[in-house]
Design a protein around this motif. Structure first.
Motif, mmCIF file in Angstrom:
data_model
loop_
_atom_site.group_PDB
_atom_site.id
_atom_site.type_symbol
_atom_site.label_atom_id
_atom_site.label_comp_id
_atom_site.label_asym_id
_atom_site.label_seq_id
_atom_site.Cartn_x
_atom_site.Cartn_y
_atom_site.Cartn_z
ATOM 1 N N LYS A 55 30.180 43.408 35.393
ATOM 2 C CA LYS A 55 29.698 44.210 36.513
ATOM 3 C C LYS A 55 30.067 43.561 37.844
ATOM 4 C CE LYS A 55 25.837 46.606 34.241
ATOM 5 N NZ LYS A 55 24.367 46.837 34.255
ATOM 6 N N THR A 56 29.990 42.231 37.910
ATOM 7 C CA THR A 56 30.388 41.522 39.127
ATOM 8 C C THR A 56 31.855 41.770 39.422
ATOM 9 O OG1 THR A 56 28.742 39.785 38.747
ATOM 10 C CG2 THR A 56 30.580 39.260 40.215
ATOM 11 N N LEU A 57 32.691 41.691 38.386
ATOM 12 C CA LEU A 57 34.117 41.923 38.575
ATOM 13 C C LEU A 57 34.390 43.350 39.035
ATOM 14 C CD1 LEU A 57 37.076 41.099 38.393
ATOM 15 C CD2 LEU A 57 37.017 41.726 35.957
ATOM 16 N N ASN A 58 33.762 44.330 38.406
ATOM 17 C CA ASN A 58 34.030 45.717 38.790
ATOM 18 C C ASN A 58 33.516 46.033 40.188
ATOM 19 O OD1 ASN A 58 35.563 46.700 36.623
ATOM 20 N ND2 ASN A 58 33.746 46.966 35.359
ATOM 21 N N ALA A 59 32.429 45.397 40.602
ATOM 22 C CA ALA A 59 31.966 45.569 41.981
ATOM 23 C C ALA A 59 32.986 44.985 42.958
ATOM 24 C CB ALA A 59 30.606 44.902 42.164
ATOM 25 N N TYR A 60 33.560 43.844 42.615
ATOM 26 C CA TYR A 60 34.576 43.197 43.440
ATOM 27 C C TYR A 60 35.836 44.060 43.541
ATOM 28 C CZ TYR A 60 37.872 39.493 44.863
ATOM 29 O OH TYR A 60 38.817 38.746 45.519
ATOM 30 N N LEU A 61 36.166 44.759 42.449
ATOM 31 C CA LEU A 61 37.388 45.552 42.382
ATOM 32 C C LEU A 61 37.250 46.946 42.995
ATOM 33 C CD1 LEU A 61 38.423 44.780 38.682
ATOM 34 C CD2 LEU A 61 39.519 43.878 40.750
ATOM 35 N N ARG A 62 36.047 47.330 43.359
ATOM 36 C CA ARG A 62 35.758 48.724 43.699
ATOM 37 C C ARG A 62 36.727 49.298 44.732
ATOM 38 N NH1 ARG A 62 30.313 48.440 44.811
ATOM 39 N NH2 ARG A 62 29.907 48.703 42.579
ATOM 40 N N ASP A 63 37.076 48.541 45.754
ATOM 41 C CA ASP A 63 37.936 49.057 46.829
ATOM 42 C C ASP A 63 39.432 48.936 46.531
ATOM 43 O OD1 ASP A 63 35.689 49.712 48.309
ATOM 44 O OD2 ASP A 63 35.630 47.759 49.320
ATOM 45 N N THR A 64 39.779 48.410 45.360
ATOM 46 C CA THR A 64 41.191 48.239 45.021
ATOM 47 C C THR A 64 41.747 49.402 44.213
ATOM 48 O OG1 THR A 64 40.782 47.111 42.899
ATOM 49 C CG2 THR A 64 40.788 45.745 44.909
ATOM 50 N N GLY A 65 40.851 50.270 43.710
ATOM 51 C CA GLY A 65 41.298 51.348 42.836
ATOM 52 C C GLY A 65 41.501 50.915 41.409
ATOM 53 N N LEU A 66 41.051 49.686 41.089
ATOM 54 C CA LEU A 66 41.194 49.154 39.737
ATOM 55 C C LEU A 66 39.831 48.894 39.121
ATOM 56 C CD1 LEU A 66 43.990 46.500 40.442
ATOM 57 C CD2 LEU A 66 44.305 48.819 39.550
ATOM 58 N N TRP A 67 39.801 48.753 37.786
ATOM 59 C CA TRP A 67 38.567 48.378 37.100
ATOM 60 C C TRP A 67 38.903 47.716 35.780
ATOM 61 C CZ3 TRP A 67 35.483 51.683 33.315
ATOM 62 C CH2 TRP A 67 36.309 52.554 32.593
ATOM 63 N N PHE A 68 37.887 47.026 35.224
ATOM 64 C CA PHE A 68 38.010 46.425 33.894
ATOM 65 C C PHE A 68 37.102 47.205 32.961
ATOM 66 C CE2 PHE A 68 36.879 43.318 30.587
ATOM 67 C CZ PHE A 68 38.162 43.070 30.113
ATOM 68 N N PRO A 69 37.653 47.878 31.935
ATOM 69 C CA PRO A 69 36.889 48.876 31.203
ATOM 70 C C PRO A 69 36.103 48.412 29.981
ATOM 71 C CG PRO A 69 39.183 49.017 30.584
ATOM 72 C CD PRO A 69 39.087 47.948 31.627
ATOM 73 N N VAL A 70 36.361 47.208 29.460
ATOM 74 C CA VAL A 70 35.659 46.805 28.235
ATOM 75 C C VAL A 70 34.174 46.679 28.533
ATOM 76 C CG1 VAL A 70 35.476 45.117 26.380
ATOM 77 C CG2 VAL A 70 37.716 45.625 27.386
ATOM 78 N N ASP A 71 33.355 47.423 27.788
ATOM 79 C CA ASP A 71 31.937 47.585 28.128
ATOM 80 C C ASP A 71 31.072 47.437 26.879
ATOM 81 O OD1 ASP A 71 29.439 48.365 28.938
ATOM 82 O OD2 ASP A 71 29.974 50.436 29.402
ATOM 83 N N PRO A 72 30.610 46.197 26.581
ATOM 84 C CA PRO A 72 29.767 45.997 25.401
ATOM 85 C C PRO A 72 28.314 46.410 25.611
ATOM 86 C CG PRO A 72 30.052 43.928 26.529
ATOM 87 C CD PRO A 72 30.882 44.938 27.278
ATOM 88 N N GLY A 73 28.002 46.946 26.776
ATOM 89 C CA GLY A 73 26.622 47.368 27.063
ATOM 90 C C GLY A 73 25.939 46.388 27.988
#
Length: 328
Positions: free
Chosen positions: A23-41
């Motif tokens: 979640k920290t990584l995806n928040a950091y990436l939010r303005d780049t148009g990228l995300w990390f999708p692996v989601d174990p819950g």
């Protein structure tokens, strides 16, 4: 060790330290148009996810950690520091030398401690839509899953919940879905591609007597739907207050998934056990979330026998059929 070290948006990769969570990584990436999708819950640490080869609801489209780790920095037992793809390297393939990265992914700390991981990133989808579809039987729901994948639909998430699990989720998350075998689905892509994905999927589910989709288009409704799926563990435990829960975890080829889930349901009923079923059925993976009274020796014994039968059946069902005839 909580730093996001190197982001290369043009190469779709990033390097992070052990305390960085998804979640920290995806928040950091939010303005780049990228995300990390692996989601174990859980909001797990990314190096920990690499160590356990974590999977999750998005794995059917984006893969597990094994497909999304590019390089690792690992400290071995003697203090040696190893970079599995070479120091500072971010290759997209492993054509030369040993594939050390995949040796350490899933090794659970037994071969070394992961201190950095370089991950593959993806573009945030232009459009996202989720849906819920109910079925009269487990067989129909799982058959639909297999047929959707066989049709080549690039579905992002396809999760199965049996009737017991749906009842638990309704109660715990204040939902009102029918208490029957159910699929939670999510589609990613452009508006045009979503229309095609949805049309094909609806045709398949309706051919298996599935209900009309209940749509979740806005972000808030989708978030509530998937939060309910991620809270399945707590929902199952709430079925029997004061009891303990633990999860089985088996994976079989897709073609054998309907059979094993149907037979597992029958075994649970015959054994008089509480075990709601949920799973990442797009991968052939499902869980029985066993809810057990730890003070009841007889129930503990029945659970032990059940889990042993399940593991043996999952292993056996993957073996090829062997003819009784002797070849000449």
């Amino acid at each position: 060790m909580d730093q996001i070290l190197d982001l290369h948006p043009e190469d779709f990769d990033v390097t992070v330290e052990p305390a960085v969570t998804r979640k920290t990584l995806n928040a950091y990436l939010r303005d780049t148009g990228l995300w990390f999708p692996v989601d174990p819950g859980a909001d797990a640490s990314l190096c920990g996810m690499a160590a356990t080869s974590a999977s999750g609801t998005n794995a059917v489209r984006y893969g597990t950690m094994r497909e999304n780790v590019i390089n690792l920095e690992v400290v071995l037992a003697d203090g040696t520091i190893v970079h599995t793809a070479g120091k500072g390297r971010r290759p997209r393939k492993t054509s030369a030398g040993y594939n050390l990265t995949n040796l350490f992914v899933g090794s659970e700390g037994t071969l070394g401690i992961i201190t950095k991981t370089t991950l593959r990133l993806y573009g945030i989808p232009e459009a996202t839509v989720s849906a819920v579809c109910s079925f009269a039987s487990v067989q129909a729901a799982v058959d639909s899953t297999v047929q959707i994948l066989q049709a080549g639909v690039p579905i992002a998430r396809i999760e199965f919940l049996d009737d017991v699990m749906m009842d638990a989720c309704n109660r715990f998350s204040s939902l009102s879905y029918p208490v029957v075998p159910t699929l939670f689905l999510e589609f990613h892509g452009s508006e045009r591609s979503l229309e095609e994905q949805v049309n094909v999927t609806e045709e398949i589910t309706q051919s298996n007597e599935g209900s009309d989709f209940q749509w979740a288009r806005d972000a808030e409704t989708r978030s509530r739907l998937w939060r309910a799926r991620h809270d399945a563990w707590y929902a199952a435990q709430a079925l029997r207050p004061g009891c303990k829960a633990y999860s089985t975890d088996v994976c079989v080829p897709l073609s054998r998934l309907p059979q094993i889930i149907v037979e597992t349901k029958e075994d649970l009923m015959e054994s008089k056990l509480t075990g709601p079923i949920a799973g990442h059925v797009g991968d052939g993976n499902f869980h029985c979330l066993m809810v057990v009274d730890p003070s009841d020796p007889d129930e503990l014994h029945r659970v032990h026998l059940f889990t042993e039968r399940l593991a043996r059946f999952a292993a056996h069902i993957q073996l090829p059929l062997i003819s009784n005839e002797t070849s000449m």
